[in-house]
Design a protein around this motif. Structure first.
Motif, PDB file in Angstrom:
ATOM      1  N   ASN A 137       0.786  -1.144  -0.021  1.00  0.00           N
ATOM      2  CA  ASN A 137       0.129   0.048   0.189  1.00  0.00           C
ATOM      3  C   ASN A 137       0.779   1.149   0.069  1.00  0.00           C
ATOM      4  O   ASN A 137       2.073   1.258   0.726  1.00  0.00           O
ATOM      5  N   ALA A 150      -0.901   7.683  -3.010  1.00  0.00           N
ATOM      6  CA  ALA A 150      -0.705   7.651  -4.459  1.00  0.00           C
ATOM      7  C   ALA A 150      -1.293   9.451  -4.820  1.00  0.00           C
ATOM      8  O   ALA A 150      -1.570  10.063  -4.047  1.00  0.00           O
ATOM      9  N   THR A 178      -5.205   9.835  -2.584  1.00  0.00           N
ATOM     10  CA  THR A 178      -5.501   8.640  -2.817  1.00  0.00           C
ATOM     11  C   THR A 178      -4.656   7.557  -2.171  1.00  0.00           C
ATOM     12  O   THR A 178      -3.428   7.791  -2.135  1.00  0.00           O
ATOM     13  N   PHE A 222      -3.184   3.429  -2.723  1.00  0.00           N
ATOM     14  CA  PHE A 222      -3.373   2.691  -3.771  1.00  0.00           C
ATOM     15  C   PHE A 222      -2.500   1.288  -3.201  1.00  0.00           C
ATOM     16  O   PHE A 222      -1.671   1.200  -2.466  1.00  0.00           O
ATOM     17  N   LYS A 223      -3.349   0.129  -3.599  1.00  0.00           N
ATOM     18  CA  LYS A 223      -2.889  -1.101  -3.155  1.00  0.00           C
ATOM     19  C   LYS A 223      -2.842  -2.235  -4.212  1.00  0.00           C
ATOM     20  O   LYS A 223      -3.375  -2.450  -5.116  1.00  0.00           O
ATOM     21  N   PHE A 280      -5.781  -5.089  -7.917  1.00  0.00           N
ATOM     22  CA  PHE A 280      -5.328  -3.696  -7.918  1.00  0.00           C
ATOM     23  C   PHE A 280      -6.485  -3.125  -7.194  1.00  0.00           C
ATOM     24  O   PHE A 280      -7.620  -3.087  -7.481  1.00  0.00           O
ATOM     25  N   MET A 330      -7.838   0.910  -5.548  1.00  0.00           N
ATOM     26  CA  MET A 330      -7.335   2.490  -5.507  1.00  0.00           C
ATOM     27  C   MET A 330      -8.461   3.041  -4.529  1.00  0.00           C
ATOM     28  O   MET A 330      -9.828   2.910  -4.978  1.00  0.00           O
TER      29      MET A 330
END
Length: 161
Positions: A123, A126, A130, A132-133, A155, A157
């Protein structure tokens, strides 16, 4: 119109099914940024059909890393979980997972089988506020389930409101 398909293929859903679970878990704080998690659970039920059995999807109670959600259903299982997390102020996080399930499969309740799932997730923050993972998992399935696949890539977000 004429009926088609196998005469016994359609089974009316059971309105009286029951699902139950017993779980225990413990988190260990190794250092400021490191956490280890161990857990165990037993999941069972009564009068479960293919829609009410336990499956391994993203939002399911018995999710396992690397195990595909399609086609694998268990009416009863024991589940062991372990994970390690390195987390820097909820901005950057690395997770390692290992999951072990042992239970009966839909259509073969006479024999118990073992399923192992492993995974790694990253993780990070972003652009545009945000998160992101990326989550990659690999499972080790019995031969009877090999057609379901053994690698899962996700994925995600997230944008806070």
């Amino acid at each position: 119109s004429e009926p088609w398909g196998e005469p016994d293929a359609l089974v009316a859903p059971r309105p009286d099914y029951r699902r139950y679970a017993v779980t225990v878990a413990k988190d260990y704080f190794v250092t400021t940024f490191q956490t280890a998690h161990v857990g165990a659970g037993w999941y069972g039920g009564r009068n479960l059909d293919r829609f009410s059995m336990y499956q391994f999807g993203l939002f399911d109670e018995v999710r396992m890393h690397g195990v595909p959600s399609a086609g694998i259903r268990m009416p009863e299982l024991a589940l062991l979980r372990g994970s390690y997390s390195f987390n820097v102020f909820e901005q950057y996080r690395l997770d390692l997972f290992v999951d072990q399930a042992y239970g009966t499969l839909l259509g073969d309740e006479s024999r118990r089988r073992s399923i192992t799932g492993t995974g790694i997730a990253v993780n990070f923050k972003a652009p545009w506020n945000t998160m992101f993972k990326v989550d990659v998992g690999k499972s080790f399935l019995p031969a009877a389930l090999a057609k379901s696949g053994s690698v899962v890539l996700q994925f995600l977000m997230l944008k806070p409101l």
